[in-house]
Design a protein around this motif. Structure first.
Motif, PDB file in Angstrom:
ATOM      1  N   ARG A 170      42.683  40.761  29.361  1.00  0.00           N
ATOM      2  CA  ARG A 170      41.595  40.314  30.507  1.00  0.00           C
ATOM      3  C   ARG A 170      40.539  39.842  29.522  1.00  0.00           C
ATOM      4  NH1 ARG A 170      43.176  41.039  35.347  1.00  0.00           N
ATOM      5  NH2 ARG A 170      44.281  42.943  36.241  1.00  0.00           N
ATOM      6  N   GLN A 226      37.400  42.478  37.868  1.00  0.00           N
ATOM      7  CA  GLN A 226      38.578  43.066  37.572  1.00  0.00           C
ATOM      8  C   GLN A 226      38.648  44.072  36.171  1.00  0.00           C
ATOM      9  OE1 GLN A 226      41.048  39.787  36.907  1.00  0.00           O
ATOM     10  NE2 GLN A 226      41.683  39.460  39.104  1.00  0.00           N
ATOM     11  N   ASP A 259      39.718  48.174  35.759  1.00  0.00           N
ATOM     12  CA  ASP A 259      40.495  48.861  34.800  1.00  0.00           C
ATOM     13  C   ASP A 259      39.937  49.778  34.166  1.00  0.00           C
ATOM     14  OD1 ASP A 259      42.240  46.693  35.762  1.00  0.00           O
ATOM     15  OD2 ASP A 259      41.833  45.282  34.176  1.00  0.00           O
TER      16      ASP A 259
END
Length: 531
Positions: free
Chosen positions: A56, A101, A105
């Motif tokens: 990511r 996101q 996480d």
């Protein structure tokens, strides 16, 4: 009796003790494997989560680069503030989603690290600070780019500030994640070494237990079990006349007795199954024959449908050709326009009847061509045919002669038979024009009557006559490629559907020939109408 009972109990006890020992070893092994694999799974999950976060961050880096390119282009091209905001908005939204996101996480990583202590949770928690700084930097840059100004230097300063500030934060976050991952993988290696040592110890203990169980209990029973195995093999081969000795009433002895009873029951069952199998074969044969008959019927229906759609195109084309020809004659100045329009009207009416046949066929389940038989005289048929083809005969420079028809009536579909005869004469006009003569005469037999069409053309080669009534058959003559080869096939179908016959003779016998050419004669015979 006591000895037998003691032996029975001893065998059960030893089997139970051996099974308990092996079960304990199995449970210990399973528990060890479970705990070890659970720990490994947790560490692997943490490593995978770390890899996901690294991916990511890589995606965030790519999106940031895209943002810088888009923002720089918007500034350099001097776009208005509104267009600049619209241009940058999609990339900024994508960056915000990625930040969201990553926050999620990191929260999951902090939650998963609760078993490792507060220090591990704190290390993961520091990642949130870096993300917050990067988000703040993005927000500051977006606010600066959304100002209602076109000052390129000022806007460029916001972009440069974002680029220079994001890179060290992003690098720090990625390096931290890589450090987390390396620590996790190192811990997995240590755990694997521990599990290996425990597994070796369990294997050694299990081998000793199995050896004691085998040599102390299992091996003495092998002889009896071998007899059971041979009996089972014999039963598996279909030989059910088994008689095992039952000398002891322990578990193996009871199994031998049950095997004897099973063999006797199988003999009875085999006889019953054989009888049922015979009945099943008879039923399968009956059903197979019924299915074959149904398939044959379906193939016949499908063949009829395909044949109709192939032939009907020729039948519909012919009236349209005449309509077009009459229209062209009228367009150039026909001496008798009323007759031309009458011909067009008649052909259009006939074409409408054929289309009605096609619609009826589409609604049918049999694929049969719709016929409307009635009583009609040979004279009426030949008059209709002559009126329909006389103009074509004259245009071809040919002479048409028709014998006087006897007062005989046949039972047929007048429209279809007229069309068949017209089709036969048009074939002669097309293929035998050089002979310049056509002759129509009557055909009289005991149970049927009809007409024949004779031309003075080059005839049909012998090798083609066997296939002349096949659909799409073209033959090998010089004019074979003229037309679609379905006229005679359609004629044959219509005639045979009305219990009639159609025959071809080529060359024509000398006493019936119209000239020196071989010629062709086609005779149509239909059932006589009851008077």
């Amino acid at each position: 009796m006591r000895t037998t009972k003691a032996s029975t109990l001893s065998l059960k006890f030893r089997l139970a003790a051996g099974a308990a020992l092996l079960s304990a070893g199995t449970i210990l092994t399973a528990l060890t494997l479970y705990l070890g694999l659970n720990e490994v799974a947790q560490r692997l999950d943490a490593a995978v989560a770390s890899e996901t976060r690294v991916a990511r961050y890589a995606s965030l880096s790519t999106q940031a680069a895209t943002f810088l390119v888009v923002a720089s282009e918007a500034v350099q091209t001097g776009l208005t503030p509104e267009i600049r905001r619209d241009r940058i908005a999609p990339v900024a939204d994508q960056l915000r989603r990625t930040f969201t996101q990553l926050h999620r996480d990191v929260e999951q990583a902090v939650f998963a690290a609760r078993a490792l202590g507060i220090d591990a949770q704190s290390r993961y928690g520091t990642q949130s600070l870096g993300l917050a700084r990067m988000e703040a930097l993005l927000g500051s840059t977006l606010n600066g780019l959304e100002d209602d100004t076109n000052d390129t230097n000022r806007l460029r300063t916001h972009i440069d500030t974002f680029a220079s500030g994001l890179d060290p934060l992003l690098s720090q976050a990625v390096n931290t994640e890589l450090l987390f991952r390396n620590n996790i993988m190192s811990g997995i290696g240590d755990l694997r070494l521990q599990l290996t040592r425990i597994a070796l110890a369990i294997v050694a203990g299990t081998v000793l237990a199995v050896a004691a169980f085998y040599f102390g209990l299992i091996r003495p029973q092998f002889n009896r079990l071998d007899r059971l195995r041979r009996a089972a093999t014999q039963i598996g081969q279909g030989k059910f006349d088994v008689a095992l000795p039952v000398s002891r009433l322990d578990e193996i002895g009871q199994l031998s007795a049950e095997t004897n009873r099973m063999a006797a029951a199988l003999i009875t069952r085999r006889d019953d199954v054989q009888a049922q199998w015979d009945r099943l074969n008879d039923t399968i044969a009956e059903r197979t024959e019924a299915l074959r008959s149904a398939n044959d019927a379906l193939e016949e229906i499908d063949d009829k449908r395909r044949r109709f759609f192939a032939d009907i195109s020729h039948e519909l084309r012919t009236p349209l050709t005449v309509i077009l020809m009459e229209a062209q004659i009228g367009k150039t100045g026909s001496p008798d326009p009323a007759a031309a329009f009458a011909t067009i009207e008649a052909r259009a009416a006939r074409l409408n009847r054929r289309i009605d046949d096609l619609l009826r066929l589409a609604r049918s389940d049999t694929g049969q061509l719709a016929l409307d038989p009635d009583r009609v005289t040979l004279g009426e048929l030949t008059e209709d045919v002559a009126a329909e083809v006389q103009a074509e005969v004259d245009n071809a420079g040919m002479t048409l002669t028709i014998d006087a028809m006897p007062d005989v009536a046949v039972y047929c579909d007048r429209n279809w038979i007229r069309q068949v005869l017209v089709s036969l004469m048009r074939n002669s006009i097309r293929h035998a024009r050089a002979g310049r003569m056509l002759h129509v005469s009557s055909v009289l037999e005991k149970t049927c009557a009809g007409v024949s069409v004779t031309d003075n053309g080059g005839g049909i080669p012998a090798q083609d006559q066997a296939h002349v009534f096949d659909r799409f058959s073209q033959g090998s003559s010089a004019t074979a490629n003229e037309g679609f080869g379905v006229g005679l096939a359609l004629a044959h179908w219509v005639i045979t559907e009305q219990n009639g016959s159609i025959t071809l003779t080529s060359p024509v016998p000398v006493d019936q020939a119209l000239g020196d050419a071989p010629g062709t004669k086609i005779a149509v015979c239909l059932p006589r109408a009851n008077t």
